[in-house]
Motif scaffolding. Structure first.
Motif, PDB file in Angstrom:
ATOM      1  N   MET A  47      11.305  -5.259  -8.653  1.00 53.97           N
ATOM      2  CA  MET A  47      10.905  -6.240  -7.644  1.00 53.97           C
ATOM      3  C   MET A  47      12.122  -7.007  -7.109  1.00 53.97           C
ATOM      4  O   MET A  47      12.218  -7.279  -5.907  1.00 53.97           O
TER       5      MET A  47
ATOM      6  N   ASP B 168      13.578  -7.018  -3.165  1.00 55.89           N
ATOM      7  CA  ASP B 168      13.911  -8.235  -2.413  1.00 55.89           C
ATOM      8  C   ASP B 168      15.277  -8.116  -1.732  1.00 55.89           C
ATOM      9  O   ASP B 168      15.480  -8.628  -0.627  1.00 55.89           O
TER      10      ASP B 168
ATOM     11  N   CYS C 135       7.414  -9.409   6.196  1.00 56.72           N
ATOM     12  CA  CYS C 135       6.842  -9.571   4.854  1.00 56.72           C
ATOM     13  C   CYS C 135       7.148 -10.948   4.269  1.00 56.72           C
ATOM     14  O   CYS C 135       7.203 -11.115   3.047  1.00 56.72           O
TER      15      CYS C 135
ATOM     16  N   PRO D 297       3.625  -9.375  -4.293  1.00 55.67           N
ATOM     17  CA  PRO D 297       3.607  -7.967  -4.707  1.00 55.67           C
ATOM     18  C   PRO D 297       2.389  -7.645  -5.565  1.00 55.67           C
ATOM     19  O   PRO D 297       1.951  -8.457  -6.383  1.00 55.67           O
ATOM     20  N   GLU D 298       1.845  -6.473  -5.347  1.00 56.69           N
ATOM     21  CA  GLU D 298       0.812  -5.899  -6.211  1.00 56.69           C
ATOM     22  C   GLU D 298       1.265  -4.482  -6.537  1.00 56.69           C
ATOM     23  O   GLU D 298       1.520  -3.697  -5.629  1.00 56.69           O
ATOM     24  N   TYR D 299       1.398  -4.159  -7.806  1.00 54.25           N
ATOM     25  CA  TYR D 299       1.900  -2.831  -8.145  1.00 54.25           C
ATOM     26  C   TYR D 299       1.433  -2.416  -9.523  1.00 54.25           C
ATOM     27  O   TYR D 299       0.916  -3.222 -10.309  1.00 54.25           O
TER      28      TYR D 299
ATOM     29  N   ARG E 290      -2.507  -5.862   2.879  1.00 51.16           N
ATOM     30  CA  ARG E 290      -1.405  -4.955   2.572  1.00 51.16           C
ATOM     31  C   ARG E 290      -0.532  -4.750   3.812  1.00 51.16           C
ATOM     32  O   ARG E 290      -0.975  -4.204   4.807  1.00 51.16           O
TER      33      ARG E 290
ATOM     34  N   TRP F 283       2.317  -2.643  -3.154  1.00 53.91           N
ATOM     35  CA  TRP F 283       2.315  -3.172  -1.799  1.00 53.91           C
ATOM     36  C   TRP F 283       2.843  -4.607  -1.806  1.00 53.91           C
ATOM     37  O   TRP F 283       2.732  -5.318  -2.799  1.00 53.91           O
ATOM     38  N   LEU F 284       3.378  -4.998  -0.668  1.00 56.02           N
ATOM     39  CA  LEU F 284       3.632  -6.408  -0.408  1.00 56.02           C
ATOM     40  C   LEU F 284       2.459  -6.887   0.432  1.00 56.02           C
ATOM     41  O   LEU F 284       2.176  -6.327   1.500  1.00 56.02           O
TER      42      LEU F 284
END
Length: 240
Positions: A94, A98, A112, A117-119, A144, A227-228
């Motif tokens: 992550m 960035d 963004c 974040p989702e992962y 997303r 996804w961000l």
């Protein structure tokens, strides 16, 4: 002679029975094909960091990996077959995302800022796949904004296949409907160790079938994908 005079003379010479066809010369069956932009970065984390993350992925025991689902936690093995873990931690990944995010935003034309974040970890072994799909639906589309997939595996690569196939847009010029699948073109992206790809969640894509003869967990195609997302409105504080 002016342009208007020329046009008038032409119409007089052709006559009503020989009128010029002023309709568009473009066929009604014309298909607009638009390649989808994918940002790909190799040797993303470097040998040492990528190796440590791979060992962490391999250490994910069977009891922490669950059959992968689609939509609202629905199991559809004819559409998607793999195993996943949603609580897999990869803070170093992550942080690296960035670092390159501004360039990725510029390339893909997406902002963004203030995203979350989702992962999770996805593991593909012998015979696993994920058929063509988008990463958005009615519930998730507003949130997303950017898809990323980071690949990990032992070297030399102990499996075959598993390419990320990203389909080009294929739209009839004269309608608003999507083109037929047989009219689509695509590009395959290799799941190379320590590489990452970014693309818009609206892009149609699939994971090609994986062949892993040994069927050992450590020989799998590992990927941290996510996804961000824009902040969940449900988690926003109420106005004071």
């Amino acid at each position: 002679m002016t342009t208007q005079d020329t046009a008038a003379r032409h119409d007089t010479l052709t006559g009503p029975s020989e009128a010029v066809d002023r309709r568009s010369p473009v066929s009604a069956d014309a298909i607009w094909r638009l390649p989808v932009t994918v940002c790909r970065i190799t040797q993303f984390l470097g040998e040492q960091t990528a190796g440590a993350l791979l060992e962490r992925a391999i250490a994910s025991a069977d009891d922490t990996l669950k059959p992968s689902t689609i939509r609202d936690q629905e199991l559809v093995p004819d559409f998607r077959r793999s195993r996943s873990r949603g609580d897999f931690a990869a803070p170093e990944l992550m942080a690296a995302i960035d670092e390159v995010l501004e360039a990725v935003e510029h390339t893909l034309g997406v902002s963004c800022r203030h995203t979350e974040p989702e992962y999770g970890l996805n593991v593909h072994n012998d015979g696993d796949f994920y058929r063509p799909h988008q990463d958005t639906d009615v519930r998730l589309a507003p949130r997303r904004l950017l898809t990323f997939v980071y690949y990990l595996h032992r070297t030399p690569r102990p499996f075959s296949g598993g390419e990320l196939r990203v389909f080009d847009a294929a739209l009839p010029l004269h309608t608003d409907t999507a083109g037929k699948w047989r009219e689509r073109t695509w590009r395959d992206w290799e799941p190379e160790h320590d590489s990452i790809v970014f693309f818009r969640p609206t892009a149609w894509h699939e994971v090609r079938p994986v062949g892993c003869p040994g069927k050992q967990h450590a020989d799998s195609r590992f990927a941290v994908n996510g996804w961000l997302c824009s902040p969940d409105p449900a988690n926003r504080p109420a106005p004071s």
